[in-house]
Scaffold this motif. Structure first.
Motif, PDB file in Angstrom:
ATOM      1  N   UNK A   8      85.934  66.406  54.293  1.00 22.23           N
ATOM      2  CA  UNK A   8      84.757  65.533  54.412  1.00 22.23           C
ATOM      3  C   UNK A   8      83.213  66.592  54.277  1.00 22.23           C
ATOM      4  N   UNK A   9      83.427  67.555  54.920  1.00 22.70           N
ATOM      5  CA  UNK A   9      82.246  68.714  55.033  1.00 22.70           C
ATOM      6  C   UNK A   9      82.022  68.837  53.459  1.00 22.70           C
ATOM      7  N   UNK A  10      83.046  69.259  52.825  1.00 16.08           N
ATOM      8  CA  UNK A  10      82.844  69.870  51.355  1.00 16.08           C
ATOM      9  C   UNK A  10      82.334  68.707  50.517  1.00 16.08           C
ATOM     10  N   UNK A  16      78.555  68.813  44.775  1.00 17.83           N
ATOM     11  CA  UNK A  16      80.215  68.868  44.827  1.00 17.83           C
ATOM     12  C   UNK A  16      80.719  67.716  44.653  1.00 17.83           C
ATOM     13  N   UNK A  17      80.222  66.624  44.752  1.00 13.95           N
ATOM     14  CA  UNK A  17      80.794  65.334  44.193  1.00 13.95           C
ATOM     15  C   UNK A  17      81.062  65.151  42.854  1.00 13.95           C
ATOM     16  N   UNK A  18      79.793  65.761  42.305  1.00 13.57           N
ATOM     17  CA  UNK A  18      79.917  65.715  40.727  1.00 13.57           C
ATOM     18  C   UNK A  18      80.859  66.619  40.275  1.00 13.57           C
ATOM     19  N   UNK A  19      80.963  67.933  40.901  1.00 11.17           N
ATOM     20  CA  UNK A  19      81.864  68.907  40.559  1.00 11.17           C
ATOM     21  C   UNK A  19      83.302  68.194  40.546  1.00 11.17           C
ATOM     22  N   UNK A  20      83.789  67.538  41.689  1.00 11.42           N
ATOM     23  CA  UNK A  20      84.870  67.097  41.612  1.00 11.42           C
ATOM     24  C   UNK A  20      85.276  66.056  40.613  1.00 11.42           C
ATOM     25  N   UNK A  44      76.620  77.202  41.374  1.00  8.43           N
ATOM     26  CA  UNK A  44      77.617  76.502  41.225  1.00  8.43           C
ATOM     27  C   UNK A  44      78.864  77.147  41.748  1.00  8.43           C
ATOM     28  N   UNK A  45      78.878  78.559  41.660  1.00 11.14           N
ATOM     29  CA  UNK A  45      79.947  79.349  42.192  1.00 11.14           C
ATOM     30  C   UNK A  45      80.253  78.990  43.965  1.00 11.14           C
ATOM     31  N   UNK A  46      78.997  79.045  44.531  1.00  5.45           N
ATOM     32  CA  UNK A  46      79.115  78.771  45.982  1.00  5.45           C
ATOM     33  C   UNK A  46      79.443  77.472  46.410  1.00  5.45           C
ATOM     34  N   UNK A  47      78.957  76.391  45.481  1.00  6.50           N
ATOM     35  CA  UNK A  47      79.722  74.938  45.651  1.00  6.50           C
ATOM     36  C   UNK A  47      81.180  75.085  45.296  1.00  6.50           C
ATOM     37  N   UNK A  48      81.715  75.667  44.552  1.00 10.83           N
ATOM     38  CA  UNK A  48      83.003  75.704  44.125  1.00 10.83           C
ATOM     39  C   UNK A  48      84.015  76.500  45.250  1.00 10.83           C
ATOM     40  N   UNK A  49      83.159  77.603  45.743  1.00 10.89           N
ATOM     41  CA  UNK A  49      83.794  78.044  46.839  1.00 10.89           C
ATOM     42  C   UNK A  49      84.190  77.373  47.931  1.00 10.89           C
ATOM     43  N   UNK A  50      82.969  76.367  48.408  1.00 13.29           N
ATOM     44  CA  UNK A  50      83.327  75.407  49.385  1.00 13.29           C
ATOM     45  C   UNK A  50      84.276  74.360  49.148  1.00 13.29           C
ATOM     46  N   UNK A  54      88.247  74.054  51.078  1.00 17.21           N
ATOM     47  CA  UNK A  54      88.784  73.023  51.895  1.00 17.21           C
ATOM     48  C   UNK A  54      89.959  72.427  51.224  1.00 17.21           C
ATOM     49  N   UNK A  55      90.506  72.908  49.931  1.00 15.70           N
ATOM     50  CA  UNK A  55      91.643  72.939  49.388  1.00 15.70           C
ATOM     51  C   UNK A  55      91.471  71.666  48.026  1.00 15.70           C
ATOM     52  N   UNK A  56      90.304  71.228  47.877  1.00 10.81           N
ATOM     53  CA  UNK A  56      90.062  70.451  46.943  1.00 10.81           C
ATOM     54  C   UNK A  56      89.737  70.822  45.475  1.00 10.81           C
ATOM     55  N   UNK A  57      89.856  72.037  45.296  1.00 14.08           N
ATOM     56  CA  UNK A  57      89.814  72.702  44.099  1.00 14.08           C
ATOM     57  C   UNK A  57      90.495  74.068  44.144  1.00 14.08           C
TER      58      UNK A  57
END
Length: 316
Positions: A8-10, A16-20, A44-50, A54-57
């Motif tokens: 949920x934090x991620x 990040x929602x757009x990336x998912x 973008x890399x920082x968002x991807x790391x988060x 969290x295991x989403x990506x």
């Protein structure tokens, strides 16, 4: 509880929602995500790391590029279901449209490269590894039995048709490049292969119905594909029960110049990648061969569709 809180934090960020949502369409490089989102690659890399934490990506490094895909299905499936159920807004739809434009531009550039270099195609391949060795291994893997109905996907100069059509009841070669097909027609015509046919078509939309082929070949094609997994799914679709898909391509390497000089989209593939795509396409990995030598290592992967062949294939 901690995993749920991390997820949920991620997701508590618009980017990040757009990336998912974008990753729900296909695996993408960080550069592609940055271009579509209109943000810098470091951001973008920082968002991807988060998202990855969290295991989403999940990230996969390939040379100087980093590819991002969705994470484990058990964590991601509820997230994607929620995004589908909720109105995520026009921004995501605009992102997907921009992604299509980015992909179209890259596909057009690759097509232009093929048209320009068609005459050099066999010479370019010979720089990487001895084709005689590759062809002998492919013949060995497919065995002495008649091939039945063959489709050579991305036929190029038609060499695979020339090699395997004599053992096939019918051989279809497809390629998107008209110049490549011109060269292939000259080669096939010179051999007098009456059972061979060549068509202009896209590897993601093969001009065959379901279960219309017994053997499909992707010979040094997959590293040019923008969506390798989708290409394998489409190849599997046209295979009959018990049908076989033979892929010849490179093992992972770090020859970055091949991206710009020779229009390679991917710098080779690991066994795990191919096996994952086989599974998603309903194929099981029947055989893997490694052919060392030359500047690059060639791999052969044979996938087979479950079931008994509907089309009888008799021994030669």
């Amino acid at each position: 509880m901690k995993a749920a809180l991390d997820i949920f934090r991620a997701l508590a960020d618009e980017t990040r929602l757009r990336i998912v949502a974008l990753l729900g369409t296909m695996e993408l490089s960080v550069g592609e995500l940055a271009q579509v989102l209109g943000q810098s690659q470091p951001r973008v890399s920082r968002h991807v790391k988060i998202l990855c934490d969290a295991g989403i990506a999940q990230r996969r490094k390939e040379g100087s590029w980093v590819f991002v895909a969705l994470g484990q299905e058990m964590l991601v499936a509820p997230v994607m279901a929620a995004l589908s159920a909720w109105d995520v807004g026009a921004e995501v739809q605009a992102d997907i449209a921009r992604l299509a434009a980015v992909r179209a531009d890259r596909a057009a550039a690759a097509a232009a490269w093929f048209e320009t270099h068609a005459g050099e195609w066999d010479a370019i391949r010979s720089l990487h590894v001895a084709e005689e060795q590759v062809e002998a291994a492919m013949v060995s893997i497919l065995g002495a039995a008649k091939i039945g109905r063959l489709i050579d996907i991305g036929t190029g100069t038609g060499r695979m048709i020339e090699l395997f059509a004599p053992s096939a009841t019918h051989a279809l070669g497809i390629d998107k490049s008209s110049e490549m097909l011109r060269l292939a027609r000259a080669r096939v015509g010179a051999r007098g292969l009456a059972n061979a046919e060549l068509r202009q078509a896209d590897l993601y939309a093969l001009p065959l119905g379901d279960a219309a082929a017994d053997v499909a070949i992707l010979h040094h094609v997959l590293h040019f594909a923008q969506q390798p997994g989708a290409a394998i799914v489409e190849a599997a679709r046209v295979l009959s029960p018990g049908g076989r898909l033979l892929i010849a391509d490179f093992a992972p390497h770090d020859r970055e110049e091949l991206r710009a000089r020779d229009a390679h989209t991917r710098l080779g593939f690991s066994d795990a990648q191919i096996e994952r795509w086989f599974t998603a396409a309903g194929l099981w990995p029947a055989r893997i061969e490694t052919l060392s030598g030359g500047e690059l290592t060639v791999k052969l992967w044979l996938g087979q569709k479950a079931g008994e062949p509907l089309h009888e294939v008799k021994a030669a």
